[in-house]
Write a protein that holds these residues in place. Structure first.
Motif: not given
Length: 117
Positions: A94-109
């Motif tokens: 892993t070189v980076r973690v992108d937080e809250d990229v998309v929201e699916v059914d009210g949950v941030r991925w």
């Protein structure tokens, strides 16, 4: 296909490949676009048999061997722990973690950006 010249084949993949499905129908898919591995998908009924790891390993071998790419990148949803483990066993980090990229059914991925050199 043999292991690409710069990296040894991961030890857990040294054994025989998983058997093909008895009916011969495809159970998975992976794409390679330039230096990007993507859409590694396995039919839910075929999961847990090592098919994703075997398929991703073959793509890595072809990319570094036959195609001569200098590195591979990919993205994995943070909650997809099985995929993260497979890619880590293949040598991706892993070189980076992108937080809250998309929201699916009210949950941030969130998503992990991974590299293999």
């Amino acid at each position: 296909m043999g292991a690409h010249p710069r990296r040894a084949r991961p030890p857990h993949l040294d054994g025989p490949a998983p058997p093909p499905p008895p009916d011969g129908q495809p159970v998975g898919h992976a794409s390679l676009a330039g230096t990007r591995l993507g859409r590694v998908l396995i039919d839910p009924g075929a999961r847990g048999r090592g098919l994703g790891a075997a398929m991703a390993s073959l793509v890595v071998e072809r990319a570094f061997g036959e195609l001569g790419v200098p590195e591979l990148g990919l993205g994995v949803w943070s909650h997809n722990t099985a995929a993260l483990r497979v890619h880590e066993r293949l040598g991706f980090h892993t070189v980076r973690v992108d937080e809250d990229v998309v929201e699916v059914d009210g949950v941030r991925w969130s998503a992990h950006e991974m590299r293999l050199t």
